[in-house]
Design a protein around this motif. Structure first.
Motif, PDB file in Angstrom:
ATOM      1  N   THR A 189      57.883   4.813  69.514  1.00  0.00           N
ATOM      2  CA  THR A 189      58.665   6.044  69.553  1.00  0.00           C
ATOM      3  C   THR A 189      59.594   6.004  70.755  1.00  0.00           C
ATOM      4  N   ASN A 206      51.402   6.141  58.558  1.00  0.00           N
ATOM      5  CA  ASN A 206      52.547   7.025  58.700  1.00  0.00           C
ATOM      6  C   ASN A 206      52.228   8.079  59.753  1.00  0.00           C
ATOM      7  N   SER A 207      52.651   9.308  59.566  1.00  0.00           N
ATOM      8  CA  SER A 207      52.426  10.391  60.513  1.00  0.00           C
ATOM      9  C   SER A 207      52.653  11.712  59.807  1.00  0.00           C
ATOM     10  N   LYS A 237      59.554   7.953  60.133  1.00  0.00           N
ATOM     11  CA  LYS A 237      58.345   8.179  59.354  1.00  0.00           C
ATOM     12  C   LYS A 237      58.654   8.812  57.995  1.00  0.00           C
ATOM     13  N   TYR A 290      61.917   9.280  65.727  1.00  0.00           N
ATOM     14  CA  TYR A 290      60.574   8.878  65.283  1.00  0.00           C
ATOM     15  C   TYR A 290      60.242   9.567  63.963  1.00  0.00           C
ATOM     16  N   SER A 291      60.474  10.870  63.898  1.00  0.00           N
ATOM     17  CA  SER A 291      60.196  11.611  62.672  1.00  0.00           C
ATOM     18  C   SER A 291      61.029  11.076  61.507  1.00  0.00           C
ATOM     19  N   ASN A 350      59.540   0.497  63.085  1.00  0.00           N
ATOM     20  CA  ASN A 350      58.904   1.446  62.163  1.00  0.00           C
ATOM     21  C   ASN A 350      59.392   1.342  60.732  1.00  0.00           C
ATOM     22  N   HIS A 388      43.590  17.125  69.004  1.00  0.00           N
ATOM     23  CA  HIS A 388      43.887  15.733  68.697  1.00  0.00           C
ATOM     24  C   HIS A 388      42.664  15.015  68.125  1.00  0.00           C
ATOM     25  N   SER A 402      48.473   9.496  57.048  1.00  0.00           N
ATOM     26  CA  SER A 402      49.434  10.251  57.850  1.00  0.00           C
ATOM     27  C   SER A 402      48.689  11.172  58.820  1.00  0.00           C
TER      28      SER A 402
END
Length: 247
Positions: A92, A141-142, A161, A157-158, A112, A213, A188
Motif C-alpha cells: 500500500t 483481497n480486502s 483491490k 490501494y482500494s 497488487n 482488528h 477479503s
C-alpha cells in the motif's frame, strides 16, 4: 483437505503476516508449500518440524515478471508444477489521487494487480498444460475492494483491490469457457494486524491497534476452509470483519 496432501501450493508474500500464516496452515495440512518472497530468510524460518508438509523457500519479486517466471520454472523443474496458487503479496501507499507520487501508484499496481495477474496466468497455464482439473487460485483481497474508498490516502490501494475483485470474476468466466473445473476464490479481510501498518503515517500501527482488528491466522483459517470444500462447491468470496469494525 486430504485430496491436497502432498500437492504443491505457491504462496506469494510469504515472509510475514497473512502470507506466513497461510504457509504454516498449509504445512500443517500436509501440503508441499513454496513460499515466495524477497526476504527468503524469513520464509525459511516458517518451517514446522512437527508438520507433515514440506516447505521450499524461494526468492521472488512479484513486481517483476522475470522473477515470477523464474519461480514458476523452478517449481516445474523441481516439483512438477503448481496445484494451488495463493496470491497474497500486496503493498500500500499513502498517495492521494490529487497529490500522490507516480512511483507510489505504480508500485501498488505493479504488485497488487499486475503481479497478481502474471502469477495467475502462469499458474493456470501450468495447471491446464498438466491436465490438473482440481486446482485452486485464491486471491487475498480486502474489505476495501468491496466498499467505497474510506480515505483519500488509501484510494490507490482500494482501487487495486477493486481491480482484484473484477479480475477474479474474469478468471472464473475464463475457466468456465475453457470447461475447466479449476476453482477460484478470494478472501477479503478487514483490518488485520500485520507489518503493513509499519509503513503508514496517518493509519499508523498505534491507530490500528486501537481499531477492531483480526490476526493473520484468522485469514489463513478462511483459506483452509475454502480449499477444504467438496470439489462440487466453489466458495467464491469470504468477507472477514472483526466485531465492532466501522468499515
Amino acid at each position: 483437505m486430504e485430496r491436497y496432501r502432498g500437492r504443491v501450493a505457491m504462496v506469494t508474500g510469504a515472509s510475514s503476516g497473512i502470507g506466513a500464516a497461510i504457509v504454516q496452515a498449509l504445512l500443517r495440512e500436509g501440503l508441499t508449500v513454496v513460499g515466495v518472497a524477497r526476504r527468503i530468510h524469513r520464509v525459511k524460518e516458517l518451517e514446522l518440524k512437527d508438520a507433515p508438509g514440506q516447505l521450499h523457500a524461494i526468492e521472488g519479486d512479484v513486481s517483476s515478471e522475470e522473477s515470477i517466471i523464474s519461480v514458476f520454472k523452478w517449481i516445474q523443474e523441481n516439483l512438477g508444477g503448481v496445484d494451488i496458487l495463493i496470491n497474497n503479496a500486496g503493498v500500500t501507499a499513502e498517495a492521494p489521487p490529487s497529490s500522490g507520487k507516480t512511483e507510489d501508484w505504480k508500485r501498488v499496481l505493479d504488485v497488487n494487480v499486475l503481479g497478481l495477474s502474471i502469477c495467475t496466468r502462469e499458474a493456470v497455464q501450468d495447471m491446464l498444460r498438466r491436465g490438473v482439473d482440481d486446482g485452486f487460485v485464491i486471491h487475498i483481497n480486502s474489505v476495501l475492494g468491496h466498499v467505497p474508498a474510506i480515505d483519500d490516502v488509501v484510494v490507490i490501494y482500494s482501487a487495486s483491490k477493486h481491480a482484484v475483485r473484477v479480475l477474479l470474476e474474469g478468471l472464473r468466466l475464463d475457466l468456465v469457457a475453457k470447461k475447466s473445473r479449476i476453482r477460484v476464490g478470494q478472501v477479503s479481510p478487514g483490518a488485520v494486524m500485520t507489518e503493513i501498518w509499519d509503513y503508514q503515517t496517518k493509519f499508523s500501527k498505534e491507530v490500528a491497534m486501537a481499531m477492531a482488528h483480526m490476526q493473520p491466522e484468522d485469514v489463513a483459517a478462511a483459506v483452509v476452509y475454502m480449499l477444504s470444500q467438496h470439489p462440487r462447491v466453489q466458495v467464491y468470496d469470504i468477507i472477514l470483519r472483526p466485531p465492532g469494525s466501522v468499515f
